[in-house]
Design a protein around this motif. Structure first.
Motif, PDB file in Angstrom:
ATOM      1  N   ALA A  68       0.838  -1.206   0.000  1.00  0.00           N
ATOM      2  CA  ALA A  68       0.000   0.000   0.000  1.00  0.00           C
ATOM      3  C   ALA A  68       0.875   1.259   0.000  1.00  0.00           C
ATOM      4  O   ALA A  68       0.620   2.201  -0.775  1.00  0.00           O
TER       5      ALA A  68
ATOM      6  N   SER B  99       2.609   1.839  -3.293  1.00  0.00           N
ATOM      7  CA  SER B  99       1.632   2.338  -4.261  1.00  0.00           C
ATOM      8  C   SER B  99       1.392   3.839  -4.085  1.00  0.00           C
ATOM      9  O   SER B  99       1.411   4.610  -5.050  1.00  0.00           O
ATOM     10  N   LEU B 100       1.209   4.255  -2.821  1.00  0.00           N
ATOM     11  CA  LEU B 100       0.935   5.675  -2.547  1.00  0.00           C
ATOM     12  C   LEU B 100       2.153   6.544  -2.912  1.00  0.00           C
ATOM     13  O   LEU B 100       2.002   7.626  -3.500  1.00  0.00           O
ATOM     14  N   GLN B 101       3.344   6.083  -2.584  1.00  0.00           N
ATOM     15  CA  GLN B 101       4.549   6.861  -2.886  1.00  0.00           C
ATOM     16  C   GLN B 101       4.798   6.933  -4.392  1.00  0.00           C
ATOM     17  O   GLN B 101       5.231   7.966  -4.917  1.00  0.00           O
TER      18      GLN B 101
ATOM     19  N   GLY C 244       2.465   6.890  -6.646  1.00  0.00           N
ATOM     20  CA  GLY C 244       1.491   7.881  -7.126  1.00  0.00           C
ATOM     21  C   GLY C 244       1.989   9.287  -6.879  1.00  0.00           C
ATOM     22  O   GLY C 244       1.929  10.157  -7.758  1.00  0.00           O
ATOM     23  N   TYR C 245       2.543   9.531  -5.681  1.00  0.00           N
ATOM     24  CA  TYR C 245       3.029  10.858  -5.295  1.00  0.00           C
ATOM     25  C   TYR C 245       4.159  11.315  -6.224  1.00  0.00           C
ATOM     26  O   TYR C 245       4.217  12.462  -6.645  1.00  0.00           O
TER      27      TYR C 245
ATOM     28  N   THR D  91      -4.752  -0.311  -3.741  1.00  0.00           N
ATOM     29  CA  THR D  91      -4.496   1.054  -3.258  1.00  0.00           C
ATOM     30  C   THR D  91      -4.365   2.016  -4.441  1.00  0.00           C
ATOM     31  O   THR D  91      -4.920   3.129  -4.425  1.00  0.00           O
ATOM     32  N   ALA D  92      -3.636   1.571  -5.486  1.00  0.00           N
ATOM     33  CA  ALA D  92      -3.448   2.424  -6.673  1.00  0.00           C
ATOM     34  C   ALA D  92      -4.779   2.663  -7.372  1.00  0.00           C
ATOM     35  O   ALA D  92      -5.049   3.766  -7.877  1.00  0.00           O
TER      36      ALA D  92
ATOM     37  N   SER E 215      -6.545   5.276  -5.085  1.00  0.00           N
ATOM     38  CA  SER E 215      -5.957   6.612  -4.967  1.00  0.00           C
ATOM     39  C   SER E 215      -5.604   7.244  -6.317  1.00  0.00           C
ATOM     40  O   SER E 215      -5.677   8.458  -6.472  1.00  0.00           O
TER      41      SER E 215
END
Lengths: 266, 263
Positions: A74, A77-79, A81-82, A179-180, A183
């Motif tokens: 997770a 995935s968030l990093q 995206g960032y 998660t991707a 988000s």
């Protein structure tokens, strides 16, 4: 003797003592490995005990391994995206998440968790058996502690840790995708395209080989330290802490080594 | 026969044994006495090869123990039962499994019926009820653990029995029970025994001969009466110290009994 000479002798003596102690550990560790290889012939003794150990260690560790790998997937995935949003095509996220999990996060995080969980358990169990003379008792009954106690633990770890790593990889990838999707709005098609685009079959082998090397460190080092415990409860505590720290350091060193050897070959 | 010939052992700078020689004849029970930390348990561990002497020789059953290879040592250990100070029972195994491990003959060990009978026989020999077999060591009292330790040691029908402080940590009543057991096993099984202890009273009861280990050397060896009559200052000092301890123990036991009567 002058003060200067005495000051120089102090560090020299420390280095000499440290070198001797290291050589002693290396020698005894090597003999233990040779003993274990020799003990493999006594399969009637270690095979049933290995199954018990594998069940206890594998089943008991599954939840924490899956939990940690889910969070790792997770966060990756968030990093991703960032960092990537607006600069690279979105399908790259699929590649980053899957490759990160398979090549690095799955094997390393699983091994580090198990260094704490299995390593501490092995060192404490064997250390307690040593200080309460249970290992001496086994020897005095004409039975080999290596075949009864060490080989089952090491072989169980060698079987279970790569398997747990594969579960961790899969969990991390699935949670990373979900998660991707939430988000970044990444579709399954894009994720699969990115993951497949950069994937090579060697990656899975690399993950398995790496986790096998980590498994060797997570099992043999704590077994060695627990088996050679001295000085009662304090000794058991010291062996347990040293086992976790030494196994963790060994994992990081092996991580660098296997990456250099296997990925350069790739 | 067990022979220790000019045995030396040191741990770093601490000299534990300095030229110890002792002979234990077949069928004999020898008590090795001495204060704590004098090297009695080290001597016992050398007899079954758990420790090697720095110099000197240990001969058991005609075999030079320090020179034996792994397999020969395992075979010899099959003839030696070892009773550990605190039982050293495998705490993850039941009493029955612990005793079964003592059956050193592999054919017998793999025969379920034989093992079941042998476990019950050993429990009977050490005065324990058959239902104890199913219990875990954590469920047993100190005295029962010692008796299970003895049962495990005799399960393989050994020729030699080594007892490491069999009565330490036990109250006088339980210590008497264990001493009686040592005598009984000697008479019923005819084993050659070495009993390491600092309990003079119990040792004099069970031993044919007594050896006093004092300052890393054997100071006196002989039948109990001979040792009691000895004028050697070290022997006298050791015996007086033990006598004081026995008096303290019996006084506290009487005190407990008196309190029990009042309640």
């Amino acid at each position: 003797m002058s003060n200067g000479a005495a000051l120089t002798l102090g560090p020299l003596r420390l280095v000499a003592r440290w070198s001797l102690r290291t050589a002693d550990h290396v020698g005894r560790f090597s003999f233990l490995i040779v003993d274990m290889l020799r003990g493999l012939a006594e399969w009637r003794i270690w095979v049933p005990r290995t199954l018990d150990q594998a069940t206890a260690v594998g089943y008991g560790s599954l939840f924490i391994v899956l939990l940690v790998s889910a969070f790792a997937g997770a966060v990756t995935s968030l990093q991703t995206g960032y960092q990537f949003t607006g600069t690279l095509p979105l399908y790259y996220a699929g590649a980053v998440i899957s490759e990160s999990m398979i090549l690095e996060l799955g094997p390393v995080l699983t091994a580090l968790i198990l260094a704490g969980r299995i390593g501490a358990r092995y060192a404490a169990e064997l250390g307690t058996m040593r200080v309460t003379e249970q290992i001496d008792a086994l020897e005095s009954l004409g039975r080999s502690p290596v075949s009864h106690l060490l080989i089952p633990r090491v072989v169980a770890g060698l079987l279970v840790i790569p398997a747990l790593t594969m579960f961790a990889n899969a969990t991390g990838i699935v949670v990373g995708y979900l998660t991707a999707k939430g988000s970044l709005g990444l579709t399954y098609g894009d994720f699969e395209y990115g993951a497949r685009y950069f994937f090579r079959p060697l990656d899975l082998w690399y993950s398995a080989i790496k986790s096998g090397c980590f498994a060797a460190a997570v099992t043999t080092i704590p077994c060695y330290l627990g088996f050679n415990t001295q000085q009662g409860a304090e000794g058991v505590g010291r062996a347990t802490t040293t086992a976790v720290v030494a196994a963790s350091v060994a994992i990081l060193m092996l991580d660098a080594l296997t990456t250099k050897l296997l990925l350069v070959a790739k | 026969m067990i022979e220790l010939l000019d045995v030396h052992k040191r741990f770093v700078e601490n000299v534990v044994l300095d030229g110890v020689s002792l002979e234990v004849k077949d069928g004999e029970t020898v008590a090795l006495l001495g204060p704590s930390g004098v090297g009695k348990s080290v001597t016992l561990k050398m007899i079954n090869g758990l420790l090697r002497p720095d110099a000197g020789d240990v001969i058991v059953d005609g075999l030079h123990v320090p020179q034996l290879g792994r397999k020969e040592l395992a075979t010899l250990r099959g003839k030696i039962g070892y009773v550990f100070q605190y039982g050293a029972l495998f705490d993850s195994m039941s009493v029955a499994e612990n005793i079964r491990l003592g059956i050193t003959d592999e054919t017998c060990y793999n025969d379920e019926k034989f093992c079941e009978n042998r476990i019950q026989e050993c429990l009977r020999l050490v005065n324990l009820a058959p239902d104890v077999a199913a219990k875990l060591p954590a469920e047993l009292s100190g005295g029962m653990k010692k008796r299970v330790g003895i049962a495990r040691a005799i399960a393989g029908q050994p020729k030699y029995l080594l007892y490491d402080e069999p009565t330490s940590g036990l109250d006088p009543v339980n210590a008497d029970v264990i001493d009686g057991l040592v005598e009984r096993l000697r008479d019923e099984l005819g084993v050659t025994s070495v009993v390491v202890s600092h309990d003079v009273r119990g040792s004099f009861r069970v031993a044919d001969r007594v050896a006093l280990l004092w300052q890393a050397k054997i100071r006196a060896v002989g039948p109990p009466d001979e040792i009691l009559a000895s004028k050697d200052p070290a022997v006298l000092q050791f015996l007086e110290r033990d006598l004081e301890m026995t008096l303290i123990q019996s006084e506290s036991q009487e005190g407990r009994e008196a309190r029990g009567r009042n309640v």
